[in-house]
Motif scaffolding. Structure first.
Motif, PDB file in Angstrom:
ATOM      1  N   ALA A  28       0.814  -1.221   0.000  1.00  0.00           N
ATOM      2  CA  ALA A  28       0.000   0.000   0.000  1.00  0.00           C
ATOM      3  C   ALA A  28       0.845   1.268   0.000  1.00  0.00           C
ATOM      4  CB  ALA A  28      -0.931   0.003   1.208  1.00  0.00           C
ATOM      5  N   HIS A  29       2.035   1.216   0.650  1.00  0.00           N
ATOM      6  CA  HIS A  29       2.789   2.451   0.853  1.00  0.00           C
ATOM      7  C   HIS A  29       4.162   2.497   0.192  1.00  0.00           C
ATOM      8  CE1 HIS A  29      -0.211   3.868   3.657  1.00  0.00           C
ATOM      9  NE2 HIS A  29      -0.190   2.673   4.209  1.00  0.00           N
ATOM     10  N   GLU A  30       4.698   1.364  -0.211  1.00  0.00           N
ATOM     11  CA  GLU A  30       6.058   1.330  -0.753  1.00  0.00           C
ATOM     12  C   GLU A  30       6.120   0.934  -2.228  1.00  0.00           C
ATOM     13  OE1 GLU A  30       8.644   2.350   1.042  1.00  0.00           O
ATOM     14  OE2 GLU A  30       7.467   2.569   2.862  1.00  0.00           O
ATOM     15  N   LEU A  31       5.224   0.037  -2.661  1.00  0.00           N
ATOM     16  CA  LEU A  31       5.286  -0.453  -4.032  1.00  0.00           C
ATOM     17  C   LEU A  31       4.821   0.618  -4.995  1.00  0.00           C
ATOM     18  CD1 LEU A  31       5.848  -2.947  -5.853  1.00  0.00           C
ATOM     19  CD2 LEU A  31       3.393  -3.419  -5.713  1.00  0.00           C
ATOM     20  N   ASP A  32       5.686   0.974  -5.931  1.00  0.00           N
ATOM     21  CA  ASP A  32       5.337   1.960  -6.952  1.00  0.00           C
ATOM     22  C   ASP A  32       4.698   1.222  -8.123  1.00  0.00           C
ATOM     23  OD1 ASP A  32       5.126   4.242  -8.528  1.00  0.00           O
ATOM     24  OD2 ASP A  32       7.243   4.277  -9.055  1.00  0.00           O
ATOM     25  N   GLN A  33       5.504   0.626  -8.977  1.00  0.00           N
ATOM     26  CA  GLN A  33       4.986  -0.119 -10.123  1.00  0.00           C
ATOM     27  C   GLN A  33       5.249  -1.614  -9.987  1.00  0.00           C
ATOM     28  OE1 GLN A  33       6.442   1.540 -13.780  1.00  0.00           O
ATOM     29  NE2 GLN A  33       5.849   3.607 -13.233  1.00  0.00           N
ATOM     30  N   TRP A  34       6.465  -1.978  -9.608  1.00  0.00           N
ATOM     31  CA  TRP A  34       6.834  -3.375  -9.464  1.00  0.00           C
ATOM     32  C   TRP A  34       8.052  -3.505  -8.565  1.00  0.00           C
ATOM     33  CZ3 TRP A  34      11.780  -3.788 -11.152  1.00  0.00           C
ATOM     34  CH2 TRP A  34      12.218  -2.871 -12.105  1.00  0.00           C
ATOM     35  N   GLU A  35       8.283  -4.724  -8.103  1.00  0.00           N
ATOM     36  CA  GLU A  35       9.443  -5.050  -7.275  1.00  0.00           C
ATOM     37  C   GLU A  35       9.840  -6.479  -7.605  1.00  0.00           C
ATOM     38  OE1 GLU A  35      12.384  -4.223  -5.130  1.00  0.00           O
ATOM     39  OE2 GLU A  35      10.788  -2.931  -4.388  1.00  0.00           O
ATOM     40  N   LEU A  36      11.118  -6.713  -7.818  1.00  0.00           N
ATOM     41  CA  LEU A  36      11.648  -8.046  -8.066  1.00  0.00           C
ATOM     42  C   LEU A  36      12.621  -8.384  -6.943  1.00  0.00           C
ATOM     43  CD1 LEU A  36      12.418  -7.723 -11.890  1.00  0.00           C
ATOM     44  CD2 LEU A  36      10.384  -8.704 -10.822  1.00  0.00           C
ATOM     45  N   LEU A  37      12.357  -9.483  -6.244  1.00  0.00           N
ATOM     46  CA  LEU A  37      13.191  -9.895  -5.121  1.00  0.00           C
ATOM     47  C   LEU A  37      13.613 -11.347  -5.307  1.00  0.00           C
ATOM     48  CD1 LEU A  37      10.932  -8.493  -2.258  1.00  0.00           C
ATOM     49  CD2 LEU A  37      12.945  -7.392  -3.243  1.00  0.00           C
ATOM     50  N   ARG A  38      14.745 -11.705  -4.711  1.00  0.00           N
ATOM     51  CA  ARG A  38      15.171 -13.098  -4.687  1.00  0.00           C
ATOM     52  C   ARG A  38      15.828 -13.379  -3.351  1.00  0.00           C
ATOM     53  NH1 ARG A  38      19.668 -11.459  -8.494  1.00  0.00           N
ATOM     54  NH2 ARG A  38      21.506 -11.514  -7.178  1.00  0.00           N
ATOM     55  N   THR A  39      15.744 -14.633  -2.926  1.00  0.00           N
ATOM     56  CA  THR A  39      16.386 -15.037  -1.689  1.00  0.00           C
ATOM     57  C   THR A  39      16.753 -16.507  -1.770  1.00  0.00           C
ATOM     58  OG1 THR A  39      16.227 -15.020   0.733  1.00  0.00           O
ATOM     59  CG2 THR A  39      14.239 -15.652  -0.471  1.00  0.00           C
ATOM     60  N   ALA A  40      17.843 -16.850  -1.122  1.00  0.00           N
ATOM     61  CA  ALA A  40      18.267 -18.246  -1.062  1.00  0.00           C
ATOM     62  C   ALA A  40      17.397 -18.988  -0.049  1.00  0.00           C
ATOM     63  CB  ALA A  40      19.733 -18.325  -0.661  1.00  0.00           C
ATOM     64  N   THR A  41      17.042 -20.231  -0.377  1.00  0.00           N
ATOM     65  CA  THR A  41      16.309 -21.104   0.541  1.00  0.00           C
ATOM     66  C   THR A  41      17.009 -22.458   0.543  1.00  0.00           C
ATOM     67  OG1 THR A  41      14.803 -22.192  -1.013  1.00  0.00           O
ATOM     68  CG2 THR A  41      14.170 -19.975  -0.241  1.00  0.00           C
ATOM     69  N   PRO A  42      16.670 -23.325   1.475  1.00  0.00           N
ATOM     70  CA  PRO A  42      17.269 -24.670   1.459  1.00  0.00           C
ATOM     71  C   PRO A  42      16.968 -25.452   0.178  1.00  0.00           C
ATOM     72  CG  PRO A  42      16.236 -24.237   3.572  1.00  0.00           C
ATOM     73  CD  PRO A  42      15.837 -23.116   2.661  1.00  0.00           C
ATOM     74  N   TYR A  43      15.956 -25.024  -0.583  1.00  0.00           N
ATOM     75  CA  TYR A  43      15.546 -25.740  -1.792  1.00  0.00           C
ATOM     76  C   TYR A  43      15.993 -25.031  -3.069  1.00  0.00           C
ATOM     77  CZ  TYR A  43      12.677 -27.617   1.889  1.00  0.00           C
ATOM     78  OH  TYR A  43      12.256 -28.161   3.077  1.00  0.00           O
ATOM     79  N   GLY A  44      16.818 -24.013  -2.943  1.00  0.00           N
ATOM     80  CA  GLY A  44      17.271 -23.233  -4.090  1.00  0.00           C
ATOM     81  C   GLY A  44      16.751 -21.811  -3.995  1.00  0.00           C
ATOM     82  N   THR A  45      17.112 -21.006  -4.951  1.00  0.00           N
ATOM     83  CA  THR A  45      16.705 -19.606  -4.964  1.00  0.00           C
ATOM     84  C   THR A  45      15.202 -19.503  -5.205  1.00  0.00           C
ATOM     85  OG1 THR A  45      18.868 -18.968  -5.802  1.00  0.00           O
ATOM     86  CG2 THR A  45      17.102 -17.357  -6.041  1.00  0.00           C
ATOM     87  N   ALA A  46      14.539 -18.612  -4.459  1.00  0.00           N
ATOM     88  CA  ALA A  46      13.121 -18.310  -4.665  1.00  0.00           C
ATOM     89  C   ALA A  46      13.032 -16.889  -5.205  1.00  0.00           C
ATOM     90  CB  ALA A  46      12.339 -18.433  -3.360  1.00  0.00           C
ATOM     91  N   TYR A  47      12.161 -16.690  -6.171  1.00  0.00           N
ATOM     92  CA  TYR A  47      11.997 -15.405  -6.835  1.00  0.00           C
ATOM     93  C   TYR A  47      10.599 -14.870  -6.552  1.00  0.00           C
ATOM     94  CZ  TYR A  47      16.086 -17.084  -9.266  1.00  0.00           C
ATOM     95  OH  TYR A  47      17.339 -17.580  -9.556  1.00  0.00           O
ATOM     96  N   LEU A  48      10.506 -13.584  -6.286  1.00  0.00           N
ATOM     97  CA  LEU A  48       9.235 -12.948  -5.992  1.00  0.00           C
ATOM     98  C   LEU A  48       9.062 -11.738  -6.897  1.00  0.00           C
ATOM     99  CD1 LEU A  48       6.710 -12.621  -4.197  1.00  0.00           C
ATOM    100  CD2 LEU A  48       8.136 -11.298  -2.638  1.00  0.00           C
ATOM    101  N   HIS A  49       7.959 -11.698  -7.605  1.00  0.00           N
ATOM    102  CA  HIS A  49       7.621 -10.585  -8.483  1.00  0.00           C
ATOM    103  C   HIS A  49       6.346  -9.957  -7.946  1.00  0.00           C
ATOM    104  CE1 HIS A  49       5.989  -9.194 -12.650  1.00  0.00           C
ATOM    105  NE2 HIS A  49       6.424  -8.193 -11.917  1.00  0.00           N
TER     106      HIS A  49
END
Length: 66
Positions: A28-49
């Motif tokens: 509600a307050h931070e997202l402008d148009q889009w955000e792409l994030l990634r993080t390491a997990t025990p099962y491999g990299t997870a990607y969030l769009h």
């Protein structure tokens, strides 16, 4: 089941509620148009769009409301 206190394992109901509330606030307050994030997990990299638009080829019904 014993609750883990070391920050590992799945979220309990209260943790998920906090995550959901913070995510809603971020969107509600931070997202402008889009955000792409990634993080390491025990099962491999997870990607969030995160976006204010549906990705091509998807419909709103494909998404689980939170």
């Amino acid at each position: 089941m014993t609750k883990k206190t070391d920050g590992t394992g799945p979220l309990d109901d209260q943790e998920f509620a906090t995550f959901r509330d913070l995510l809603r606030r971020y969107l509600a307050h931070e997202l402008d148009q889009w955000e792409l994030l990634r993080t390491a997990t025990p099962y491999g990299t997870a990607y969030l769009h995160m976006s204010r638009a549906l990705p091509p080829g998807t419909t709103e019904e494909m998404y689980r409301p939170i």
